[in-house]
Write a protein that holds these residues in place. Structure first.
Motif, PDB file in Angstrom:
ATOM      1  N   GLY A  51       0.808  -1.206   0.000  1.00 15.64           N
ATOM      2  CA  GLY A  51       0.000   0.000   0.000  1.00 15.64           C
ATOM      3  C   GLY A  51       0.841   1.256   0.000  1.00 15.64           C
ATOM      4  O   GLY A  51       2.074   1.212   0.022  1.00 15.64           O
ATOM      5  N   PRO A  52       0.210   2.419   0.001  1.00 12.00           N
ATOM      6  CA  PRO A  52       0.942   3.681  -0.091  1.00 12.00           C
ATOM      7  C   PRO A  52       1.670   4.065   1.192  1.00 12.00           C
ATOM      8  O   PRO A  52       2.556   4.909   1.161  1.00 12.00           O
ATOM      9  N   ILE A  53       1.290   3.440   2.330  1.00 15.26           N
ATOM     10  CA  ILE A  53       1.938   3.742   3.611  1.00 15.26           C
ATOM     11  C   ILE A  53       2.432   2.452   4.236  1.00 15.26           C
ATOM     12  O   ILE A  53       1.706   1.463   4.298  1.00 15.26           O
ATOM     13  N   ALA A  54       3.665   2.464   4.687  1.00 16.68           N
ATOM     14  CA  ALA A  54       4.244   1.302   5.360  1.00 16.68           C
ATOM     15  C   ALA A  54       4.885   1.754   6.664  1.00 16.68           C
ATOM     16  O   ALA A  54       5.445   2.850   6.744  1.00 16.68           O
ATOM     17  N   ILE A  55       4.769   0.924   7.680  1.00 17.08           N
ATOM     18  CA  ILE A  55       5.424   1.178   8.957  1.00 17.08           C
ATOM     19  C   ILE A  55       6.738   0.407   8.989  1.00 17.08           C
ATOM     20  O   ILE A  55       6.769  -0.798   8.755  1.00 17.08           O
ATOM     21  N   VAL A  56       7.837   1.100   9.239  1.00 18.53           N
ATOM     22  CA  VAL A  56       9.150   0.473   9.327  1.00 18.53           C
ATOM     23  C   VAL A  56       9.350   0.009  10.761  1.00 18.53           C
ATOM     24  O   VAL A  56       9.507   0.817  11.672  1.00 18.53           O
ATOM     25  N   GLU A  57       9.295  -1.304  10.973  1.00 26.39           N
ATOM     26  CA  GLU A  57       9.443  -1.854  12.323  1.00 26.39           C
ATOM     27  C   GLU A  57      10.904  -1.780  12.785  1.00 26.39           C
ATOM     28  O   GLU A  57      11.831  -1.819  11.974  1.00 26.39           O
ATOM     29  N   GLN A  58      11.102  -1.707  14.082  1.00 21.61           N
ATOM     30  CA  GLN A  58      12.445  -1.698  14.660  1.00 21.61           C
ATOM     31  C   GLN A  58      12.905  -3.136  14.947  1.00 21.61           C
ATOM     32  O   GLN A  58      12.155  -3.939  15.497  1.00 21.61           O
ATOM     33  N   LEU A  59      14.127  -3.454  14.578  1.00 21.03           N
ATOM     34  CA  LEU A  59      14.702  -4.750  14.918  1.00 21.03           C
ATOM     35  C   LEU A  59      15.296  -4.701  16.321  1.00 21.03           C
ATOM     36  O   LEU A  59      15.470  -3.644  16.911  1.00 21.03           O
TER      37      LEU A  59
END
Length: 568
Positions: A51-59
């Motif tokens: 989709g147009p928005i993605a959440i970048v998760e923290q490792l």
């Protein structure tokens, strides 16, 4: 496509924008997330991977899955109303959403989606601040009509539709579900119960509250512990699948007490307060938090009564009251009636708005916006507005979108603008055709205006203008019958075909008007009239019959019918 400024200023309660734009590289808004809403460092709402928005998760080591191009901060703000939110988009790429509950966070994220446009490999957002809160805490749909209940697929789609349009309550009350009314004391068969469970789960997924309604008023015996045990068992089954919101419906029954019920409780108001109190006591003992609404038998009217006094004085103050306005289909719900009925019932009021329901007009579609509702209804003791749709779920979406606008921001609601936006969202490139079709199907229960173009042409007997009108009706109906929305075509198909039959009837009328002595013209007129009468549906504008009436070839008989008056 960028959301136009006019729509932003209308759709969001308070929108602040100085004309600046945030431009970010990439075809996706990739947000590094920081949450102060809770210690759970993730966004729990649905986001498509592509989709147009993605959440970048923290490792675990503090690295990111991919490079972000913006930061997203979630914050708790307890001063906001439930479901309200604040969205701030800064020029430095920092985006903040503040809310007092998860639904508010979702609506804030939905707003971000609406503002985002992606083109030429870049993400574009207005540098803006939004403060958005609802006029009513409960906003939704009540499946409360007579006739064939919605299919399971329709209900699932309705939940998703509500979630996308800032509505938060699905109220399950189909009149012709036998286990809701006629067989209220019997448990649901397992297959139906399994569908209700799945529907409740879908509501949970989309942060929509599921309300289970039961209607025992026709034959409940007020002294029967067995009847109350059956009632409690029905609610216990719902509690077991996570239902916390209930409604007791005592509408459309003969509420004159007789026999043992009369001897025990004397008056119907006392009886209904007694039943509601018992249900409320039971639910309060089973749940930490419970919502119970009651639809009284006197669910419409604008005067005080003994029945309302008994409800006001005897029913627990935590129970909410449904009403439909000063009539079942109220053309207007103004401040006076709203305030007075609130005082008569003495409980929080929930407006059960019979729009766009067509169970009193099965041959009609209603496709216009909600009109005639007080802009500050939420300040008169009304905490909820729920719309009762048509049997035709897909067609109901046009009016329901305008209802959603009113429910969220009644103070700014503009019917014609909402209608325009709703039709455009529903039909896309066919919006102009759809609006013309909608304008042939206005809600006769609530609105007597409209059809001006047709009315003026008929008054002047302008054949050329009528030709243009019916040519447009023909081309519009033909294009909509070829449209890719198969659900709409399935539901509206009979009305679209009826429109084409009206066109043929007009052309027969025209030949009669312009060539009285043409052989066979009366027979053709009778044939086309019979073809229209063979349909079980009709357009609200009744264009061809009105044309026949204008030239004296037909007369109206009753509410819905016409009869030809040709000489043999």
């Amino acid at each position: 496509m960028t959301m136009p400024l006019r729509e932003r200023q209308y759709y969001f309660r308070d929108y602040y924008d100085q004309g600046e734009e945030l431009v970010l590289e990439g075809r996706q808004l990739r947000c590094k997330l920081s949450s102060k809403f809770s210690l759970i460092q993730k966004y729990e709402g649905p986001l498509a991977a592509d989709g147009p928005i993605a959440i970048v998760e923290q490792l675990e080591q503090g690295e990111t899955l991919e490079q972000g191009n913006a930061t997203l901060e979630l914050e708790y703000e307890g001063t906001l109303k439930a479901d309200g939110y604040q969205l701030n988009i800064s020029k430095d790429g920092k985006i903040t959403i503040a809310a007092s509950n998860k639904r508010g966070l979702k609506y804030g994220m939905d707003a971000l989606h609406q503002l985002l446009s992606v083109d030429d490999g870049k993400c574009r957002l207005p540098v803006a601040t939004i403060h958005d809160e609802p006029s009513f805490s409960i906003r939704g749909i009540i499946e409360g009509f007579y006739g064939t209940p919605w299919s399971f697929d329709d209900r699932m789609d309705a939940v998703r539709y509500m979630a996308a349009h800032r509505m938060n309550a699905f109220i399950y009350a189909p009149k012709d579900d036998p286990y809701h009314r006629e067989l209220w004391c019997e448990p649901y068969p397992e297959n139906i119960f399994a569908q209700i469970r799945e529907l409740k789960q879908e509501c949970d997924t989309h942060l929509v509250d599921f309300y289970y309604c039961i209607s025992p008023g026709n034959d409940l015996k007020f002294r029967s512990e067995a009847d109350f045990a059956s009632l409690e068992a029905k609610m216990a089954a719902m509690i077991s699948i996570g239902v916390r919101h209930f409604a007791l419906l005592m509408d459309d029954i003969d509420y004159t007490l007789s026999g043992e019920n009369l001897h025990y409780l004397e008056r119907s108001g006392l009886a209904h307060a007694y039943v509601a109190n018992r249900v409320y006591t039971y639910l309060s003992g089973q749940l930490q938090e419970v919502t119970l609404a009651m639809c009284p038998t006197e669910y419409w009217s604008y005067w005080d009564t003994e029945y309302k006094r008994d409800i006001r004085e005897k029913m627990h103050k935590g129970i909410k009251i449904f009403w439909t306005g000063y009539s079942v289909f109220a053309p207007k719900i103004g401040s006076k009636h709203a305030q007075e009925n609130y005082s008569y019932y003495g409980h929080d009021l929930w407006l059960w708005d019979n729009i766009p329901v067509n169970d009193a007009d099965y041959d009609r579609l209603f496709l216009d916006p909600v009109r005639g509702r007080y802009s500050r209804l939420g300040q008169t003791g009304h905490h909820a507005v729920v719309a009762n749709p048509m049997v035709q779920w897909e067609c109901s979406k046009i009016t329901l979108n305008t209802m959603a606008h009113y429910m969220w921001n009644s103070e700014r609601y503009m019917p014609e603008l909402s209608w325009e936006l709703s039709v455009r969202e529903f039909a896309g490139e066919l919006a102009e055709d759809m609006m013309f079709f909608c304008s042939q199907n206005l809600n006769s229960q609530l609105y007597n205006g409209g059809y001006e173009e047709l009315k003026e042409a008929l008054q002047s007997k302008d054949v050329q203008r009528l030709d243009l009108y019916f040519d447009r009706l023909e081309s519009t109906s033909s294009r909509l019958l070829q449209w890719g929305n198969h659900k709409f075509k399935e539901e509206a198909g009979p009305w679209l075909q009826r429109a084409l039959a009206d066109v043929k009837l007009w052309r027969a009328v025209r030949r009669k008007v312009t060539g009285t002595f043409e052989p066979g013209v009366n027979e053709e007129l009778r044939e086309q009239a019979e073809a229209c009468q063979a349909f079980k549906v009709r357009l609200g504008s009744d264009p061809a019959w009105k044309a026949a009436e204008a030239w004296g070839f037909a007369v109206r008989e009753g509410k819905d019918g016409y009869r030809l008056t040709l000489e043999s």
